[in-house]
Design a protein around this motif. Structure first.
Motif, short mmCIF file in Angstrom:
data_model
loop_
_atom_site.label_atom_id
_atom_site.label_comp_id
_atom_site.label_asym_id
_atom_site.label_seq_id
_atom_site.Cartn_x
_atom_site.Cartn_y
_atom_site.Cartn_z
N GLN A 183 -10.34 12.54 -41.95
CA GLN A 183 -10.28 13.35 -40.73
C GLN A 183 -9.55 12.59 -39.63
O GLN A 183 -9.59 11.37 -39.58
N LEU A 184 -8.90 13.35 -38.77
CA LEU A 184 -8.31 12.77 -37.57
C LEU A 184 -9.32 12.90 -36.44
O LEU A 184 -10.21 13.76 -36.49
N PRO A 185 -9.20 12.07 -35.42
CA PRO A 185 -10.16 12.15 -34.31
C PRO A 185 -10.15 13.53 -33.66
O PRO A 185 -9.09 14.12 -33.46
N SER A 186 -11.32 14.03 -33.33
CA SER A 186 -11.43 15.36 -32.73
C SER A 186 -10.80 15.40 -31.34
O SER A 186 -10.44 16.47 -30.85
N ALA A 228 2.19 5.92 -36.19
CA ALA A 228 1.19 4.95 -36.65
C ALA A 228 1.02 3.82 -35.64
O ALA A 228 -0.11 3.41 -35.33
N LEU A 229 2.13 3.32 -35.11
CA LEU A 229 2.06 2.23 -34.12
C LEU A 229 1.42 2.71 -32.81
O LEU A 229 0.69 1.94 -32.17
N LYS A 230 1.68 3.96 -32.44
CA LYS A 230 1.03 4.51 -31.25
C LYS A 230 -0.48 4.52 -31.44
O LYS A 230 -1.23 4.12 -30.54
N HIS A 231 -0.93 4.94 -32.63
CA HIS A 231 -2.38 4.95 -32.89
C HIS A 231 -2.95 3.54 -32.91
O HIS A 231 -4.08 3.32 -32.48
N ASP A 284 -7.46 4.27 -31.96
CA ASP A 284 -8.46 5.25 -32.36
C ASP A 284 -8.87 5.17 -33.83
O ASP A 284 -9.59 6.04 -34.32
N GLY A 285 -8.39 4.17 -34.56
CA GLY A 285 -8.77 4.00 -35.95
C GLY A 285 -7.89 4.74 -36.95
O GLY A 285 -8.04 4.55 -38.15
N VAL A 286 -6.96 5.56 -36.47
CA VAL A 286 -6.11 6.32 -37.38
C VAL A 286 -5.23 5.36 -38.19
O VAL A 286 -5.09 5.52 -39.40
#
Length: 187
Positions: free
Chosen positions: A82-85, A167-170, A176-178
């Motif tokens: 899941q992605l963050p809500s 990916a680098l932004k996350h 946020d753990g993504v």
């Protein structure tokens, strides 16, 4: 203190399983190598030294296609983390579009290369072994498929750059753990 380490990586469900991780990183490595090899081949295309590079490129292309089919099969049977809500809807949609684009490119790109090879004079080979000819050589048709193949490489490069930027932004901005979902050794 901003030292580029995620502070508290939130639990967002779970991460990808080991097989998904292996398929992702092996695919990434092969696609980078195949792109570099393909661009180099175009530089030396009309020299006698080019033939072994074309044989390797065609052979590994068949392996990439098999790997992509395996990835699609695996993904269809194993849920995606899941992605963050709290992610904005536009980011969720953008991530989905990039993922679909990546999978389409990874599937159609080798198919276009294979179609071009099938219609080329040299045919399709797998590490030096000629595979059965499925069509008569047709230079114009082969070139059309190779043009599609080449255009898809550029689209794939663009999508990979967007994917890496996301990916680098996350990892470094959102924290946020993504990003960590696709990092090996995070069990």
């Amino acid at each position: 203190m901003n030292d580029f380490r995620p502070q508290a990586v939130p639990t967002i469900g779970w991460h990808y399983d080991r097989m998904a991780l292996a398929l992702h990183w092996i695919s990434a490595l092969l696609l980078v190598l195949m792109t570099g090899l393909g661009w180099y081949m175009m530089e030396i295309e009309h020299t006698p030294a080019a033939k072994p590079y074309f044989i390797v490129h065609k052979s590994v292309g068949l392996i990439v296609l098999a790997l992509v089919l395996w990835r699609l099969w695996w993904r269809s049977r194993h849920p995606v983390p899941q992605l963050p809500s709290k992610m904005p809807a536009w980011q969720l949609r953008a991530a989905q579009l990039v993922q679909v684009g990546l999978y389409l490119c990874m599937l159609v790109l080798p198919l276009a290369g294979i179609a071009g090879a099938i219609h080329s004079k040299s045919g399709l080979v797998f590490f030096g072994y000629s595979l059965p000819r499925l069509a008569a050589p047709n230079h114009d048709l082969a070139e059309t498929y190779f043009d599609i193949h080449g255009a898809l490489v550029w689209l794939l490069v663009l999508l990979v750059c967007v994917h890496i930027a996301g990916a680098l932004k996350h990892r470094f901005i959102d924290r946020d753990g993504v990003f960590e979902r696709m990092v090996p050794g995070r069990d």
